[in-house]
Design a protein around this motif. Structure first.
Motif, short mmCIF file in Angstrom:
data_model
loop_
_atom_site.label_atom_id
_atom_site.label_comp_id
_atom_site.label_asym_id
_atom_site.label_seq_id
_atom_site.Cartn_x
_atom_site.Cartn_y
_atom_site.Cartn_z
N ASN A 1 0.81 -1.22 0.00
CA ASN A 1 0.00 0.00 0.00
C ASN A 1 0.84 1.27 0.00
O ASN A 1 0.34 2.36 -0.25
N ASP B 1 3.12 4.08 -1.32
CA ASP B 1 3.55 4.72 -2.56
C ASP B 1 5.04 5.01 -2.45
O ASP B 1 5.45 5.78 -1.59
N LEU C 1 -1.97 3.69 -1.85
CA LEU C 1 -2.27 3.04 -3.13
C LEU C 1 -3.66 2.40 -3.14
O LEU C 1 -4.29 2.31 -4.20
N GLY D 1 -6.22 4.56 -4.83
CA GLY D 1 -5.96 4.99 -6.20
C GLY D 1 -7.05 4.57 -7.17
O GLY D 1 -7.96 3.81 -6.84
N SER E 1 -1.59 5.99 -8.37
CA SER E 1 -1.49 6.59 -7.05
C SER E 1 -2.35 7.85 -6.99
O SER E 1 -2.34 8.66 -7.92
#
Length: 115
Positions: A59, A61, A69, A72, A85
């Motif tokens: 998860n 970024d 993430l 996203g 993202s």
């Protein structure tokens, strides 16, 4: 047996050679992600694409260090399912974790299964 009598279907992530139950299928919305806290304190971003295929990646970024993430936007490019993202919009292949916008960056992709 009816569907109400059937045992719940659970998504599992492979972690350190074992299968970790994450959530029931009813908790996932196709095209959206959710975060799962792992036993070691890290987070996984779990997704169900519109075809019903599950995915799990880290998860975090790697460009910002934020655990985002899972929030996203899910899409496809050249037949690859990705998440963009929500911060800087880099796209990560959900099957491999590879960044589609920077070949030198990737996130961990977890093996997943239904049980």
């Amino acid at each position: 047996m009816t569907i109400q009598d059937a045992p719940p279907i659970t998504l599992q992530i492979e972690l350190a050679g074992s299968w970790l139950p994450v959530c029931e299928i009813t908790r996932l919305t196709p095209g959206r992600g959710m975060a799962a806290l792992l036993p070691d304190g890290r987070q996984a971003a779990v997704f169900l694409d519109r075809a019903g295929t599950p995915y799990a990646i880290d998860n975090r970024d790697p460009f910002t260090g934020a655990q985002v993430l899972s929030r996203g936007l899910v899409g496809t490019a050249d037949g690859r399912v990705f998440v963009a993202s929500p911060l800087l919009k880099q796209r990560f292949d959900l099957a491999t974790g590879r960044c589609l916008d920077d070949d030198e960056v990737s996130v961990r992709a977890f093996a997943v299964r239904w049980a």
